[in-house]
Motif scaffolding. Sequence first.
Motif, mmCIF file in Angstrom:
data_model
loop_
_atom_site.group_PDB
_atom_site.id
_atom_site.type_symbol
_atom_site.label_atom_id
_atom_site.label_comp_id
_atom_site.label_asym_id
_atom_site.label_seq_id
_atom_site.Cartn_x
_atom_site.Cartn_y
_atom_site.Cartn_z
ATOM 1 N N THR A 114 44.385 -45.184 4.482
ATOM 2 C CA THR A 114 45.494 -44.227 4.542
ATOM 3 C C THR A 114 46.424 -44.489 3.367
ATOM 4 O O THR A 114 46.818 -45.632 3.137
ATOM 5 C CB THR A 114 46.255 -44.370 5.879
ATOM 6 O OG1 THR A 114 45.346 -44.043 6.932
ATOM 7 C CG2 THR A 114 47.457 -43.440 5.929
ATOM 8 N N PRO A 115 46.786 -43.452 2.619
ATOM 9 C CA PRO A 115 47.713 -43.655 1.511
ATOM 10 C C PRO A 115 49.033 -44.265 1.982
ATOM 11 O O PRO A 115 49.535 -43.932 3.051
ATOM 12 C CB PRO A 115 47.932 -42.241 0.969
ATOM 13 C CG PRO A 115 46.693 -41.503 1.345
ATOM 14 C CD PRO A 115 46.312 -42.070 2.693
ATOM 15 N N VAL A 116 49.571 -45.174 1.171
ATOM 16 C CA VAL A 116 50.838 -45.827 1.472
ATOM 17 C C VAL A 116 51.866 -45.376 0.442
ATOM 18 O O VAL A 116 51.605 -45.398 -0.764
ATOM 19 C CB VAL A 116 50.695 -47.363 1.439
ATOM 20 C CG1 VAL A 116 52.046 -48.056 1.583
ATOM 21 C CG2 VAL A 116 49.731 -47.835 2.525
ATOM 22 N N ILE A 117 53.023 -44.964 0.940
ATOM 23 C CA ILE A 117 54.174 -44.629 0.110
ATOM 24 C C ILE A 117 55.280 -45.555 0.588
ATOM 25 O O ILE A 117 55.627 -45.549 1.767
ATOM 26 C CB ILE A 117 54.589 -43.160 0.279
ATOM 27 C CG1 ILE A 117 53.450 -42.229 -0.163
ATOM 28 C CG2 ILE A 117 55.878 -42.869 -0.496
ATOM 29 C CD1 ILE A 117 53.685 -40.763 0.151
ATOM 30 N N ALA A 118 55.818 -46.377 -0.313
ATOM 31 C CA ALA A 118 56.790 -47.377 0.102
ATOM 32 C C ALA A 118 57.842 -47.602 -0.972
ATOM 33 O O ALA A 118 57.603 -47.345 -2.148
ATOM 34 C CB ALA A 118 56.080 -48.695 0.413
ATOM 35 N N SER A 119 58.979 -48.132 -0.533
ATOM 36 C CA SER A 119 60.002 -48.479 -1.515
ATOM 37 C C SER A 119 59.513 -49.672 -2.324
ATOM 38 O O SER A 119 58.806 -50.547 -1.813
ATOM 39 C CB SER A 119 61.328 -48.794 -0.835
ATOM 40 O OG SER A 119 61.273 -50.032 -0.191
ATOM 41 N N SER A 120 59.862 -49.685 -3.582
ATOM 42 C CA SER A 120 59.376 -50.733 -4.479
ATOM 43 C C SER A 120 59.874 -52.119 -4.088
ATOM 44 O O SER A 120 59.231 -53.113 -4.413
ATOM 45 C CB SER A 120 59.765 -50.414 -5.924
ATOM 46 O OG SER A 120 61.156 -50.194 -6.026
ATOM 47 N N GLY A 121 60.965 -52.207 -3.345
ATOM 48 C CA GLY A 121 61.482 -53.505 -2.936
ATOM 49 C C GLY A 121 60.893 -54.044 -1.655
ATOM 50 O O GLY A 121 61.213 -55.159 -1.244
#
Length: 190
Positions: A114-121
């Motif tokens: 599943t694609p993950v979209i997350a904050s860079s921190g």
Amino acid sequence: LGYDPALIEPGTPLPVERPFLFYAGNHKPHKNLAVLYAAWAAVAPQREIDLRVTGSADPELARRYARSRGRLIVTGHLPAAELHRHYRAALAYVHPAFVEGFGMPMLEAGVVGTPVIASSGAIPSIVAPFAATFDAPDVAGLTALLDEVVRDPARFQASAAEGVQALRAYTWDRFAAGTAAVYREVIECS
């Protein structure tokens, strides 16, 4: 730290009304969920997309962040099997936290492709090469990523697919064996 091998066993697909984005975790302030809600609500109105989040229902959230072509669905606490079904069925797993410990849900989503979209921190270093990232306070940046994953899911799925084999190496057994090896080394050096 690792994932439960049951996660990758085939299961019954989750029946859904329309594609959805998924977040699993608590609702503490550092999880930055207000940015996720605002970004999801701001996705182009012609895009059909639900947002599913674990946790307790808050009717005010559904009113404040309403979309004409999507619903905010609060799932409550999900047992492991249901959590696994949600990971596999989601268009993308979204993690907006300012900071994170290991980030187990991102690993679990990545393990099933599943694609993950997350904050860079907040993204674990092992997941980062296969994920899309944004700055945690940037609603517009997250909105653009969400809009893009709805419009062109194949690009995000291709990145996620690249990471599946690498991420599947991070099992609980591997973590336990690594921890035991450290203890053995410490004992032998004493």
